[in-house]
Design a protein around this motif. Structure first.
Motif, mmCIF file in Angstrom:
data_model
loop_
_atom_site.group_PDB
_atom_site.id
_atom_site.type_symbol
_atom_site.label_atom_id
_atom_site.label_comp_id
_atom_site.label_asym_id
_atom_site.label_seq_id
_atom_site.Cartn_x
_atom_site.Cartn_y
_atom_site.Cartn_z
ATOM 1 N N PRO A 308 0.802 -1.236 0.000
ATOM 2 C CA PRO A 308 0.000 0.000 0.000
ATOM 3 C C PRO A 308 0.828 1.276 0.000
ATOM 4 O O PRO A 308 0.431 2.266 -0.628
ATOM 5 C CB PRO A 308 -0.826 -0.122 1.284
ATOM 6 C CG PRO A 308 -0.917 -1.585 1.553
ATOM 7 C CD PRO A 308 0.376 -2.169 1.075
ATOM 8 N N HIS A 309 1.971 1.289 0.707
ATOM 9 C CA HIS A 309 2.747 2.540 0.740
ATOM 10 C C HIS A 309 3.349 2.856 -0.624
ATOM 11 O O HIS A 309 3.615 4.023 -0.937
ATOM 12 C CB HIS A 309 3.819 2.488 1.831
ATOM 13 C CG HIS A 309 4.992 1.608 1.556
ATOM 14 N ND1 HIS A 309 4.898 0.238 1.464
ATOM 15 C CD2 HIS A 309 6.318 1.890 1.364
ATOM 16 C CE1 HIS A 309 6.094 -0.284 1.241
ATOM 17 N NE2 HIS A 309 6.971 0.703 1.162
ATOM 18 N N ILE A 310 3.511 1.827 -1.460
ATOM 19 C CA ILE A 310 4.054 2.046 -2.803
ATOM 20 C C ILE A 310 2.954 2.455 -3.773
ATOM 21 O O ILE A 310 3.181 3.296 -4.653
ATOM 22 C CB ILE A 310 4.798 0.790 -3.293
ATOM 23 C CG1 ILE A 310 5.988 0.494 -2.368
ATOM 24 C CG2 ILE A 310 5.280 0.970 -4.729
ATOM 25 C CD1 ILE A 310 7.030 1.602 -2.292
ATOM 26 N N GLY A 332 -5.586 -6.294 -10.571
ATOM 27 C CA GLY A 332 -5.402 -7.095 -9.363
ATOM 28 C C GLY A 332 -6.574 -6.890 -8.419
ATOM 29 O O GLY A 332 -7.732 -6.913 -8.832
ATOM 30 N N THR A 333 -6.288 -6.637 -7.156
ATOM 31 C CA THR A 333 -7.367 -6.414 -6.181
ATOM 32 C C THR A 333 -7.852 -4.967 -6.162
ATOM 33 O O THR A 333 -8.763 -4.633 -5.409
ATOM 34 C CB THR A 333 -6.904 -6.802 -4.766
ATOM 35 O OG1 THR A 333 -5.805 -5.968 -4.387
ATOM 36 C CG2 THR A 333 -6.489 -8.262 -4.701
ATOM 37 N N GLY A 334 -7.227 -4.099 -6.967
ATOM 38 C CA GLY A 334 -7.686 -2.713 -7.055
ATOM 39 C C GLY A 334 -6.900 -1.738 -6.195
ATOM 40 O O GLY A 334 -7.335 -0.611 -5.974
ATOM 41 N N GLY A 335 -5.723 -2.144 -5.724
ATOM 42 C CA GLY A 335 -4.941 -1.305 -4.817
ATOM 43 C C GLY A 335 -4.570 0.051 -5.381
ATOM 44 O O GLY A 335 -4.653 1.073 -4.692
ATOM 45 N N PHE A 336 -4.156 0.096 -6.665
ATOM 46 C CA PHE A 336 -3.790 1.378 -7.268
ATOM 47 C C PHE A 336 -4.998 2.294 -7.385
ATOM 48 O O PHE A 336 -4.909 3.503 -7.146
ATOM 49 C CB PHE A 336 -3.182 1.158 -8.659
ATOM 50 C CG PHE A 336 -1.739 0.750 -8.640
ATOM 51 C CD1 PHE A 336 -0.762 1.597 -8.140
ATOM 52 C CD2 PHE A 336 -1.348 -0.486 -9.116
ATOM 53 C CE1 PHE A 336 0.570 1.227 -8.119
ATOM 54 C CE2 PHE A 336 -0.021 -0.875 -9.097
ATOM 55 C CZ PHE A 336 0.941 -0.019 -8.598
ATOM 56 N N LEU A 337 -6.139 1.732 -7.755
ATOM 57 C CA LEU A 337 -7.335 2.552 -7.921
ATOM 58 C C LEU A 337 -7.820 3.096 -6.582
ATOM 59 O O LEU A 337 -8.301 4.227 -6.506
ATOM 60 C CB LEU A 337 -8.433 1.737 -8.603
ATOM 61 C CG LEU A 337 -8.118 1.258 -10.034
ATOM 62 C CD1 LEU A 337 -9.290 0.486 -10.609
ATOM 63 C CD2 LEU A 337 -7.742 2.428 -10.942
ATOM 64 N N VAL A 338 -7.682 2.308 -5.516
ATOM 65 C CA VAL A 338 -8.064 2.783 -4.180
ATOM 66 C C VAL A 338 -7.150 3.928 -3.745
ATOM 67 O O VAL A 338 -7.612 4.949 -3.232
ATOM 68 C CB VAL A 338 -8.037 1.636 -3.159
ATOM 69 C CG1 VAL A 338 -8.268 2.166 -1.743
ATOM 70 C CG2 VAL A 338 -9.097 0.587 -3.491
ATOM 71 N N SER A 339 -5.837 3.764 -3.945
ATOM 72 C CA SER A 339 -4.892 4.829 -3.574
ATOM 73 C C SER A 339 -5.131 6.093 -4.383
ATOM 74 O O SER A 339 -5.082 7.206 -3.846
ATOM 75 C CB SER A 339 -3.449 4.352 -3.780
ATOM 76 O OG SER A 339 -3.091 3.405 -2.808
ATOM 77 N N ALA A 340 -5.387 5.922 -5.687
ATOM 78 C CA ALA A 340 -5.670 7.083 -6.538
ATOM 79 C C ALA A 340 -6.957 7.771 -6.092
ATOM 80 O O ALA A 340 -7.035 9.003 -6.013
ATOM 81 C CB ALA A 340 -5.776 6.640 -7.995
ATOM 82 N N MET A 341 -7.978 6.965 -5.777
ATOM 83 C CA MET A 341 -9.249 7.522 -5.309
ATOM 84 C C MET A 341 -9.042 8.367 -4.060
ATOM 85 O O MET A 341 -9.643 9.440 -3.911
ATOM 86 C CB MET A 341 -10.226 6.392 -5.012
ATOM 87 C CG MET A 341 -11.642 6.865 -4.713
ATOM 88 S SD MET A 341 -12.625 5.632 -3.819
ATOM 89 C CE MET A 341 -12.235 4.165 -4.723
ATOM 90 N N ASN A 342 -8.207 7.897 -3.173
ATOM 91 C CA ASN A 342 -7.911 8.626 -1.938
ATOM 92 C C ASN A 342 -7.396 10.025 -2.245
ATOM 93 O O ASN A 342 -7.880 11.022 -1.705
ATOM 94 C CB ASN A 342 -6.888 7.835 -1.117
ATOM 95 C CG ASN A 342 -6.564 8.493 0.211
ATOM 96 O OD1 ASN A 342 -7.382 9.221 0.766
ATOM 97 N ND2 ASN A 342 -5.378 8.243 0.716
ATOM 98 N N LEU A 343 -6.405 10.116 -3.140
ATOM 99 C CA LEU A 343 -5.846 11.426 -3.504
ATOM 100 C C LEU A 343 -6.878 12.296 -4.210
ATOM 101 O O LEU A 343 -6.962 13.508 -3.969
ATOM 102 C CB LEU A 343 -4.627 11.239 -4.400
ATOM 103 C CG LEU A 343 -3.388 10.599 -3.774
ATOM 104 C CD1 LEU A 343 -2.265 10.484 -4.812
ATOM 105 C CD2 LEU A 343 -2.891 11.404 -2.574
ATOM 106 N N MET A 344 -7.671 11.691 -5.085
ATOM 107 C CA MET A 344 -8.653 12.452 -5.858
ATOM 108 C C MET A 344 -9.748 13.024 -4.952
ATOM 109 O O MET A 344 -10.145 14.184 -5.096
ATOM 110 C CB MET A 344 -9.253 11.548 -6.939
ATOM 111 C CG MET A 344 -8.229 11.092 -7.973
ATOM 112 S SD MET A 344 -8.764 9.659 -8.941
ATOM 113 C CE MET A 344 -9.797 10.443 -10.162
#
Length: 608
Positions: A308-310, A332-344
């Motif tokens: 997650p930190h990456i 994958g499990t959607g980790g990049f999209l969740v992190s991007a959503m957080n910033l957005m």
């Protein structure tokens, strides 16, 4: 004129009395036996009972306390070493916190001054078990709700909750293993339960089902209805319901008394609240990583979930904002999209219409494997976002590419499947080229791939590197920690590459190379690789981002260099050594690294 501490106390008392519906205010001592016991030896002179000016408890949050210490004279606010407990308000309140934090999460407030216009206020948070308190909030007294919300959303509270999540995930994995639920189904089971628990009727009534088969049917039917209500589409619904169907036939879940019901209760108590509190953290991905740590049957499929930190770091490097449209062609499990959503969502600053559009139209993904696709859809559903924009299939399929391009993505984030079969598996660069092809011109693509792909100077991989530079711009390459994927039980050394889409690489352009080998994480037996000392959170991530953004050159850390396809794309090949910090251990480590490099990577490249 002599100072009167009662005036300071009056200011604090009147402030907090406005929130008596939610809090209990006590002065000097407490009727709570646990608090009383902790303060029994907390005297400022070390000889007896401690008597804070105010002890404030929340009626609905008994694990969280506020303790307040007052001084009339602003000069007596804080000593240089914070060890003058009797004389200074900060020193005294931190002493009380050190005792109370043995059993509670403590917000310490130091207030000095006799008037509203001439006072000092300092805040410190010390969660249970921490040795030190951390400064938090501004220099003003806040409402009781603001204090509670700030505490709940604080990094300190997240770390505490995250450690509990890790402990629970191991226990849960052991329990599922004991019930002979296969590894690939465990993530699906948890995601199914989490979605069902969002349904109020299910959440209230699941304990009433004594027959395990009926409960299993009820669980799957509830999730099917939730997806239908979310307008996910018939094709996707069919895939998802087929992936969850095992719950209705699994021997332990559908036939053994209380097994499924107890698992649902455990998840309800240990995971649901975490998701609500830390809503943009990839919980399902983290749990899946934990399952892989203990039984990595998916390693042969090249599944390497990004920590997650990456994912967060890569999203920031890509400069994701509220107007970005983000595409991950290896979801994958959607980790990049969740992190991007957080910033957005953060960048939207509370604009609910914008946040709704972000979740509906600005997050796009493709996942090939059906069971991982089900996890991704579930993950995004849990975060109440664009589950309808995750497609199941090959990202190279022409129809899927056309569908993705309709969204006009501006940011690409990906961790492509790593080749386990060098001859037959798709090369990582092919996934990068696919992602870049779907982006708008000038869009940013950030990918994490094996380091050997950056080192290739001949063969098929070299041809891919050449093609990338002919069509797109290489902005940067970061060499990542050697054991970054330790928690996924995958031994691969990786790097992160940053590209600008559809602008051919200028001939004399300098590329930034960062030696980002130290992320501050350490290995712990039961928790894997963790940011135990919060080094990445507090300083390393910001240092990485700032150095890249400013294209800084630092000996032993970063360098800029004009490179071509037949060059090695890594900092190690070009940066100067920082001799000022070299030791014998560093020398011996470098020799070992070189031997490993020569024996493994050059051999792998020669195979290509």
């Amino acid at each position: 004129m002599s100072k009167n501490e009662r005036k300071t106390e009056s200011i604090v008392r009147k402030h907090f009395e406005a929130f008596l519906d939610n809090i209990i205010i006590e002065e000097q001592s407490s009727d709570n036996p646990k608090i009383k016991k902790l303060l029994a030896t907390a005297s400022k002179n070390g000889l007896g009972v401690g008597f804070p000016e105010f002890i404030i408890q929340y009626k609905n949050n008994p694990d969280f306390l506020i303790v307040v210490e007052c001084k009339a004279d602003i000069i007596k606010h804080e000593s240089s070493n914070r060890d003058k407990y009797r004389d200074f308000s900060v020193d005294g309140v931190l002493l009380y916190s050190s005792y109370l934090s043995k059993e509670f999460d403590v917000l310490s407030i130091a207030v000095s001054g006799e008037t509203h216009t001439n006072k000092k206020v300092s805040h410190f948070l010390q969660v249970k078990g921490d040795k030190k308190a951390t400064e938090i909030f501004s220099d003003k007294l806040l409402s009781a709700d603001d204090y509670l919300n700030g505490y709940i959303k604080s990094p300190e509270k997240f770390r505490q909750d995250y450690e509990k999540l890790l402990t629970f995930s191991k226990d849960l994995n052991d329990k599922l293993h004991g019930q002979k639920i296969v590894e690939s189904d465990r993530g699906l089971l948890i995601s199914c339960i989490l979605i069902a628990l969002e349904n109020k009727a299910f959440s209230k009534s699941y304990k009433d089902y004594s027959e395990p088969k009926q409960l299993a049917e009820y669980l799957v039917t509830t999730v099917k209805n939730e997806f239908q209500n979310g307008n996910i589409g018939d094709d996707k619904l069919l895939i998802l319901t087929s992936r969850f169907a095992f719950i209705k036939t699994d021997t332990s879940l559908s036939k053994k008394d209380n097994v499924l019901r107890n698992i649902i209760s455990d998840i309800n108590e240990n995971i649901k609240d975490f998701i609500k509190t830390h809503e943009y953290f990839d919980v399902l991905g983290q749990l899946y990583i934990e399952f892989l740590r203990y039984a990595n049957s998916d390693k042969g499929l090249g599944i390497v979930l990004t920590p997650p930190h990456i994912t967060e770091f890569m999203s920031e490097i890509a400069e994701v904002n509220k107007d970005s449209t983000v595409y991950d062609n290896c979801t994958g499990t959607g980790g990049f999209l969740v992190s991007a959503m957080n910033l957005m969502v953060k960048d939207a600053k509370g604009d609910q219409d914008k946040i709704k559009n972000i979740k509906k139209n600005q997050l796009v993904g493709v996942e090939y494997q059906a069971h991982i696709f089900a996890l991704a859809c579930s993950n995004m559903f849990i975060h109440q976002d664009g589950k309808s924009n995750i497609l199941n299939g090959s990202c190279f399929d022409e129809d899927i590419v056309k569908e993705i391009k309709k969204f006009k993505p501006t940011v690409g984030l990906l961790n492509p499947p790593y080749k386990s079969d060098k001859k037959n598996d798709v090369d990582e660069y092919k996934f990068i080229l696919n992602n870049l092809d779907c982006l708008e011109q000038g869009g940013k693509c950030v990918a994490i791939i094996p380091m050997q792909s950056a080192l290739a100077q001949t063969g098929k991989v070299y041809e891919y590197k050449k093609k990338v530079l002919e069509q797109h711009t290489l902005e940067a390459v970061f060499s990542m920690p050697d054991e970054l994927f330790f928690n996924s039980k995958v031994n691969v050394v990786s790097c992160i590459m940053v590209f600008t889409a559809k602008r051919p690489h200028p001939k004399n352009k300098k590329v930034y190379f960062g030696y980002y080998k130290n992320d501050g994480f350490v290995k712990r037996k039961t928790k894997g690789r963790v940011d135990l000392y919060r080094k990445f959170e507090k300083e390393i991530k910001e240092n990485w981002i700032t150095s890249y953004m400013n294209k800084e050159e630092k000996a032993g850390f970063s360098v800029t260099k004009v490179v071509f396809a037949d060059d090695e794309w890594c900092a190690e090949a070009y940066m100067e050594t920082d001799y000022s910090n070299l030791s014998k251990d560093d020398f011996e480590r470098s020799i070992k690294d070189f031997v490993l490099f020569k024996g493994i990577y050059l051999n792998e490249i020669s195979k290509d």
